[in-house]
Motif scaffolding. Structure first.
Motif, mmCIF file in Angstrom:
data_model
loop_
_atom_site.group_PDB
_atom_site.id
_atom_site.type_symbol
_atom_site.label_atom_id
_atom_site.label_comp_id
_atom_site.label_asym_id
_atom_site.label_seq_id
_atom_site.Cartn_x
_atom_site.Cartn_y
_atom_site.Cartn_z
ATOM 1 N N ASP A 126 48.618 44.988 29.806
ATOM 2 C CA ASP A 126 48.754 44.073 28.677
ATOM 3 C C ASP A 126 49.920 43.121 28.920
ATOM 4 N N ARG A 127 49.794 42.330 29.993
ATOM 5 C CA ARG A 127 50.821 41.340 30.303
ATOM 6 C C ARG A 127 50.151 39.981 30.415
ATOM 7 N N LYS A 128 50.807 38.957 29.877
ATOM 8 C CA LYS A 128 50.228 37.611 29.901
ATOM 9 C C LYS A 128 50.176 37.020 31.307
ATOM 10 N N ASP A 129 51.078 37.442 32.191
ATOM 11 C CA ASP A 129 51.137 36.851 33.522
ATOM 12 C C ASP A 129 50.312 37.615 34.554
ATOM 13 N N TYR A 130 49.436 38.496 34.097
ATOM 14 C CA TYR A 130 48.608 39.290 35.004
ATOM 15 C C TYR A 130 47.291 38.575 35.229
ATOM 16 N N TYR A 131 46.980 38.222 36.490
ATOM 17 C CA TYR A 131 45.770 37.479 36.798
ATOM 18 C C TYR A 131 44.671 38.345 37.407
#
Length: 136
Positions: free
Chosen positions: A80-85
């Motif tokens: 649950d991280r915004k910068d995880y692609y």
């Protein structure tokens, strides 16, 4: 226009396109554990990489001289991280089958799952084991 930002966005679009349009993105993921097979003289040994797989999630069967190994890996990781692609994890169902030689004693096959590696020992029948012949 910032070319490097454009290039980064195109790369990210490609990653998402490749991931979401690939068969692996489906709900019922499948994977094939990597396998090694060797002969130690007395037995054939099959080793399969199965990180995160529990022994109760593995089924091994011999039928009509075919060794089948199947199971499920629930090694999915939620981030649950915004910068995880992208997160690549091996999970889903698997099934591997191997044709057995008549030299294998199917009633004496042993299996052990330890440290993420499934090891199967397929003992050879006595008549198939190498024999030492003494010279007179």
């Amino acid at each position: 226009m910032n070319l490097s930002l454009y290039t980064q966005n195109k790369w990210l679009d490609t990653v998402f396109d490749d991931f979401f349009n690939s068969p692996a993105a489906s709900e019922n993921r499948t994977w094939n554990p990597a396998s090694d097979i060797h002969d130690n003289g007395k037995s054939y040994v099959v080793e399969m990489e199965m990180p995160g797989v529990k022994k109760e999630d593995v089924k091994i069967e011999v039928r009509n001289n075919v060794l089948s190994i199947e199971g499920t890996s629930n090694n999915e990781k939620k981030v649950d991280r915004k910068d995880y692609y992208l997160s690549e994890r091996s999970y889903g169902t698997f099934r591997r089958s191997f044709n057995l030689s008549d030299a294998v004693n199917a009633e004496s096959i042993n299996a052990e799952l330890k440290d993420g590696v499934l090891t199967l020992e397929l003992p050879k029948r006595e008549e198939a084991k190498p024999k030492q012949i003494n010279v007179k």
